[in-house]
Design an enzyme around this catalytic site. Sequence first.
Site, PDB file in Angstrom:
ATOM      1  N   HIS A 111      24.084   0.129 -50.678  1.00  0.00           N
ATOM      2  CA  HIS A 111      25.196  -0.827 -50.438  1.00  0.00           C
ATOM      3  C   HIS A 111      26.244  -0.079 -51.061  1.00  0.00           C
ATOM      4  CE1 HIS A 111      26.827  -4.793 -49.938  1.00  0.00           C
ATOM      5  NE2 HIS A 111      27.713  -4.360 -51.082  1.00  0.00           N
ATOM      6  N   CYS A 112      27.238   0.253 -50.415  1.00  0.00           N
ATOM      7  CA  CYS A 112      28.408   0.929 -50.902  1.00  0.00           C
ATOM      8  C   CYS A 112      29.513  -0.334 -51.387  1.00  0.00           C
ATOM      9  CB  CYS A 112      29.108   1.773 -49.830  1.00  0.00           C
ATOM     10  SG  CYS A 112      30.653   2.715 -50.516  1.00  0.00           S
ATOM     11  N   PRO A 113      29.984  -0.142 -52.596  1.00  0.00           N
ATOM     12  CA  PRO A 113      31.148  -1.121 -53.017  1.00  0.00           C
ATOM     13  C   PRO A 113      32.293  -0.866 -52.567  1.00  0.00           C
ATOM     14  CG  PRO A 113      30.282   0.298 -54.857  1.00  0.00           C
ATOM     15  CD  PRO A 113      29.404   0.581 -53.838  1.00  0.00           C
TER      16      PRO A 113
ATOM     17  N   GLY B 199      32.698  -2.309 -49.134  1.00  0.00           N
ATOM     18  CA  GLY B 199      31.916  -3.678 -49.171  1.00  0.00           C
ATOM     19  C   GLY B 199      30.840  -3.953 -48.081  1.00  0.00           C
TER      20      GLY B 199
END
Length: 420
Positions: free
Chosen positions: A191-193, A196
């Site tokens: 999950h890439c912040p 998003g």
Amino acid sequence: MGEPEPEPEPERRRLYQVWEGSNKFLCGGRLIFGPDAGSLFLSTVLIASPLVGLCFQCVTKLGSGSSDKQALGMPALVATILLGLANLAFLFLTSSRDPGIVPRNARPPERGGGDDDPAAAADADVTTPSTEWVATTLADPHLRLPRTKDVAVAGGHVVRVKYCDTCLLYRPPRASHCSICNNCVHKFDHHCPWVGQCIGQRNYRYFFLFISTSTFLCLYVFVLSWLNVAAQRGTHGGSLLKSIAGEPLSVVLIVYTFVSAWFVGGLTVFHVYLMSTNQTTYENFRYRYDKKENPYDRGVAANIAEVFCAAMPPSLNKFRSWVEPPPPEVAFDDGGGPLSSRSKIDLVGREEKVDLEMGHQHHNHPTGGVPAILQGLHYAEMEKNGVSVHVKDRQSAEAPDPLVIPDPEAAPRHDGGEAE
């Protein structure tokens, strides 16, 4: 008296409106984002800021009318705009599409799906040391599903998949449950912040294009800024230091892109390695293939072609499709009506349940401090029949069972010399 008005039918809603994950939807369910989609604004600012600065320098040099040879001109301006738009487009495609969400089940599967005998699985002890079993529902407490099962993949390899308690399904091979988006995702990478969104089977291609073009943009702005500083030496008597002092914006861009290039460049190199070996970030961090063969590795060329040349699988979720409203829950009635249609029975109220999970008891009950299980008792009738309890000694007094209806003809009980 007239006939009672019929109850209004429940309003039909689309799937994205009742979606159980943590995603955010825009444009009527056509665009799906993660719960931290607000980070897109920060990422856009970080990308656009150096590009705007470089474009400003290009326009300034064009308007100066200087006859000296310039590193920044119309070609540099056009290339900067095109590269910036492409980078932002890849960012948007990564963040706004379904990454490969596995549709969750409404109820657990009836079979484990493995080679084990279902009857044996149903009769197996939950504490079996060799296998962990999952209790699927309170409606059938004897039904047990194995926590894991073996699945055959391409090449005759057998991989082990886990049962997801949230999505009520056995995860497909290479799928994992994202705790942030609350979904199982096919070929889950991470999950890439910064975007998003989860990175999975359906947006990994655009994610790699995003980070690779970001790396190229950093190097592009870094080189052009140095060339601009070097081109200004003629106007400063050939002194490089004076040229640097005379181009402060170029110096800022050089420092900014130098620092950024280490981050996005390292990330790009790492994902080139992952693509060439057909791994995901999740698999690599868990060291799954250090001591055993990777069943998905087909060679460098085939692995890279799988990312860029394979057809994009369609989304398994039709977010704009209509869904039927859930059946209304049946509550208790005065005549001892049926229980709720849910498979679980709540013995405490909602507020009590939340507080018990937090490790303390909530005492501000809406019905005067009486727990939910005791709210249905007729205390006035019990007092009328002479049933009351006065406890003076907690060590010797016996608490009455609130679920046992006393006999009104029974003799009154004496405790401690006082008549009840």
